[in-house]
Design an enzyme around this catalytic site. Structure first.
Site, PDB file in Angstrom:
ATOM      1  N   HIS A   1     -27.330 -23.786  20.134  1.00  0.00           N
ATOM      2  CA  HIS A   1     -26.109 -23.005  19.896  1.00  0.00           C
ATOM      3  C   HIS A   1     -26.457 -21.901  18.912  1.00  0.00           C
ATOM      4  CE1 HIS A   1     -25.314 -24.361  15.741  1.00  0.00           C
ATOM      5  NE2 HIS A   1     -26.109 -25.335  16.137  1.00  0.00           N
TER       6      HIS A   1
ATOM      7  N   ASP B   1     -10.039  -0.262  -4.336  1.00  0.00           N
ATOM      8  CA  ASP B   1     -10.306   1.151  -4.649  1.00  0.00           C
ATOM      9  C   ASP B   1      -9.050   2.025  -4.636  1.00  0.00           C
ATOM     10  OD1 ASP B   1     -10.173   0.733  -1.935  1.00  0.00           O
ATOM     11  OD2 ASP B   1     -11.854   2.028  -1.422  1.00  0.00           O
TER      12      ASP B   1
ATOM     13  N   ASP C   1     -12.974  -8.242  -0.603  1.00  0.00           N
ATOM     14  CA  ASP C   1     -14.067  -7.503   0.041  1.00  0.00           C
ATOM     15  C   ASP C   1     -15.340  -7.389  -0.802  1.00  0.00           C
ATOM     16  OD1 ASP C   1     -12.284  -7.097   2.111  1.00  0.00           O
ATOM     17  OD2 ASP C   1     -11.718  -5.082   1.475  1.00  0.00           O
TER      18      ASP C   1
ATOM     19  N   THR D   1      -9.950  -8.010  -4.936  1.00  0.00           N
ATOM     20  CA  THR D   1     -10.041  -7.842  -3.475  1.00  0.00           C
ATOM     21  C   THR D   1     -11.059  -8.844  -2.948  1.00  0.00           C
ATOM     22  OG1 THR D   1     -10.907  -6.429  -1.689  1.00  0.00           O
ATOM     23  CG2 THR D   1     -11.629  -5.874  -3.904  1.00  0.00           C
TER      24      THR D   1
ATOM     25  N   GLY E   1     -13.740  -7.576   5.177  1.00  0.00           N
ATOM     26  CA  GLY E   1     -14.676  -6.900   4.283  1.00  0.00           C
ATOM     27  C   GLY E   1     -14.479  -5.396   4.268  1.00  0.00           C
TER      28      GLY E   1
ATOM     29  N   ARG F   1     -18.206 -17.095  22.643  1.00  0.00           N
ATOM     30  CA  ARG F   1     -16.794 -17.242  22.224  1.00  0.00           C
ATOM     31  C   ARG F   1     -16.558 -16.432  20.965  1.00  0.00           C
ATOM     32  NH1 ARG F   1     -14.052 -21.396  25.173  1.00  0.00           N
ATOM     33  NH2 ARG F   1     -15.431 -21.653  26.959  1.00  0.00           N
TER      34      ARG F   1
ATOM     35  N   ARG G   1       0.885  -1.177   0.000  1.00  0.00           N
ATOM     36  CA  ARG G   1       0.000   0.000   0.000  1.00  0.00           C
ATOM     37  C   ARG G   1       0.917   1.219   0.000  1.00  0.00           C
ATOM     38  NH1 ARG G   1      -5.091  -2.225   1.329  1.00  0.00           N
ATOM     39  NH2 ARG G   1      -5.011  -3.984   2.761  1.00  0.00           N
TER      40      ARG G   1
ATOM     41  N   ARG H   1      -7.620 -14.420   3.237  1.00  0.00           N
ATOM     42  CA  ARG H   1      -7.000 -13.895   2.008  1.00  0.00           C
ATOM     43  C   ARG H   1      -6.183 -14.959   1.279  1.00  0.00           C
ATOM     44  NH1 ARG H   1      -5.518  -8.070   3.520  1.00  0.00           N
ATOM     45  NH2 ARG H   1      -3.388  -8.599   2.984  1.00  0.00           N
TER      46      ARG H   1
ATOM     47  N   GLY I   1     -26.198 -20.694   7.669  1.00  0.00           N
ATOM     48  CA  GLY I   1     -27.379 -20.723   8.533  1.00  0.00           C
ATOM     49  C   GLY I   1     -27.110 -20.039   9.864  1.00  0.00           C
TER      50      GLY I   1
HETATM   51  O1  F6P Z   1      -9.026  -5.065   1.454  1.00  0.00           O
HETATM   52  C1  F6P Z   1      -8.743  -6.367   1.825  1.00  0.00           C
HETATM   53  C2  F6P Z   1      -8.558  -6.477   3.304  1.00  0.00           C
HETATM   54  O2  F6P Z   1      -8.256  -7.823   3.612  1.00  0.00           O
HETATM   55  C3  F6P Z   1      -9.736  -5.984   4.153  1.00  0.00           C
HETATM   56  O3  F6P Z   1     -10.751  -6.945   4.241  1.00  0.00           O
HETATM   57  C4  F6P Z   1      -9.060  -5.688   5.460  1.00  0.00           C
HETATM   58  O4  F6P Z   1      -9.752  -4.688   6.171  1.00  0.00           O
HETATM   59  C5  F6P Z   1      -7.706  -5.205   5.042  1.00  0.00           C
HETATM   60  O5  F6P Z   1      -7.478  -5.685   3.738  1.00  0.00           O
HETATM   61  C6  F6P Z   1      -6.578  -5.665   5.939  1.00  0.00           C
HETATM   62  O6  F6P Z   1      -5.405  -5.072   5.486  1.00  0.00           O
HETATM   63  P1  F6P Z   1      -3.959  -5.482   5.979  1.00  0.00           P
HETATM   64  O7  F6P Z   1      -3.653  -6.861   5.470  1.00  0.00           O
HETATM   65  O8  F6P Z   1      -3.086  -4.450   5.364  1.00  0.00           O
HETATM   66  O9  F6P Z   1      -4.013  -5.461   7.468  1.00  0.00           O
END
Ligand code: F6P
Length: 319
Positions: free
Chosen positions: A216, A104, A128, A126, A171, A244, A73, A253, A186
């Protein structure tokens, strides 16, 4: 006419990015265009981390998670001076146009470069699923599969112990991973930016389910909404469930992309190169009703995410 294109991945990685890199590379090469892999997103672009690609550079990656190019980034890329430095580096390497794969932030970088004279096409990568102009982003389907299989496992153990599992999913500001997985697993409750969060309401609902003999419960929460650990403690105080918390984190990811993500990434990669060959830049590709489309990146950056009202209605009707 373009002779050499660059390809980079930026922002959070997502499964299927490699399939997109492969598609961009192979489809450009077969049109007689040279390809350069740019390492580590816009950071590598500015620093000149460029690797000439041939067809073998992208062999055996279609099934691999992560990104072979690395990602980063670079908030500094908002500064026009940094963008100009990037343009100079690209020109020095003879790169005429670029494909940027990411979310984005990546799109904003691609848009800035286009405005500075380097045609860019954005590919939505992504987990998300928060990019307008496409029904799905590359990696969402795989991440959703990961989340679903994790929650299925949690259900096994929470139902054996009269527990309520509060599961935090990624997300960013988009509830798609949460609402889709809540339906698929569910779950009893889903908390997302779209639903908002009313602690008392959720606790009352769980208390009610507890009182009617539900053994549960699963609560799926989008990250950044609730402190899931303290919320789980409150569930333990307010109901007979043992609350929990589980934060799924970066496991969402990783992993080999699903068939659907691989095919989507390949279709979008080919389209991106077709647009650049046609002399088009500043566009973001996507899939809408199974048609591969393109829209101006600056419009995509200003658009709101698609409403998921129908999904929330479906969820509520099947709780
Ligand atoms: O944009 C993808 C994402 O995995 C988001 O879901 C999450 O908020 C962010 O990146 C986490 O970023 P990093 O891996 O830089 O902590």
């Amino acid at each position: 006419m373009i002779r050499k294109i660059g390809v980079l991945t930026s922002g959070g990685d997502s499964p299927g990015m490699n399939a997109a890199i492969r598609a961009v590379t192979r489809s450009a090469l077969c049109n007689g265009i040279e390809v350069v892999g740019i390492r580590n997103g816009f950071l590598g672009l500015v620093n000149g981390e460029y690797v000439p690609f041939d067809r073998n550079s992208v062999s055996d990656i279609v099934e691999r998670g992560g990104t072979i190019l690395g990602s980063a980034r670079l908030p500094e890329f908002r500064d026009p001076k940094v963008v100009e430095a990037g343009v100079e580096k690209l020109k020095g390497f003879g790169i005429d146009a670029l494909v940027v794969i990411g979310g984005d932030g990546t799109y904003k970088g691609g848009n800035a470069l286009t405005q500075h004279g380097v045609n860019c096409i954005g590919i939505p990568g992504t987990i998300d699923n928060d990019i307008p102009g496409t029904n799905f982003t590359i990696g969402f389907d795989t991440a959703l599969d990961t989340v679903t299989s994790c929650i299925d496992k949690l259900k096994d153990t929470s139902s054996s112990h009269h527990r309520c599992s509060v599961v935090e999913v990624m997300g960013n500001k988009c509830g798609d991973l949460a609402i889709y997985s809540a339906i698929a697993c569910g779950a009893e409750v889903v908390i997302t930016p779209e639903t908002g969060y009313d602690e008392e309401d959720v606790l009352d609902k769980l208390k009610y389910l507890d009182s009617i003999g539900k053994n549960h419960a699963i609560v799926v929460v989008t990250e950044k909404m609730v402190d899931v650990n303290s919320f789980a403690n409150k569930i333990s105080e307010y109901t007979t469930y043992s609350g929990r918390a589980t934060i799924l984190g970066h496991i969402q990811r990783g992993g080999s992309p699903t068939t659907s993500d691989r095919v989507l990434a390949t279709r979008l990669g080919v389209k991106a190169v077709e647009l650049l060959i046609a002399g088009v830049g500043g566009q973001a590709v996507g899939i809408e009703n199974d048609i591969i489309t393109a829209h101006p990146i600056d419009e995509i950056c200003k658009m709101k995410a698609t409403s998921r009202k129908e999904l929330y209605r479906v969820f509520e009707k099947t709780v």
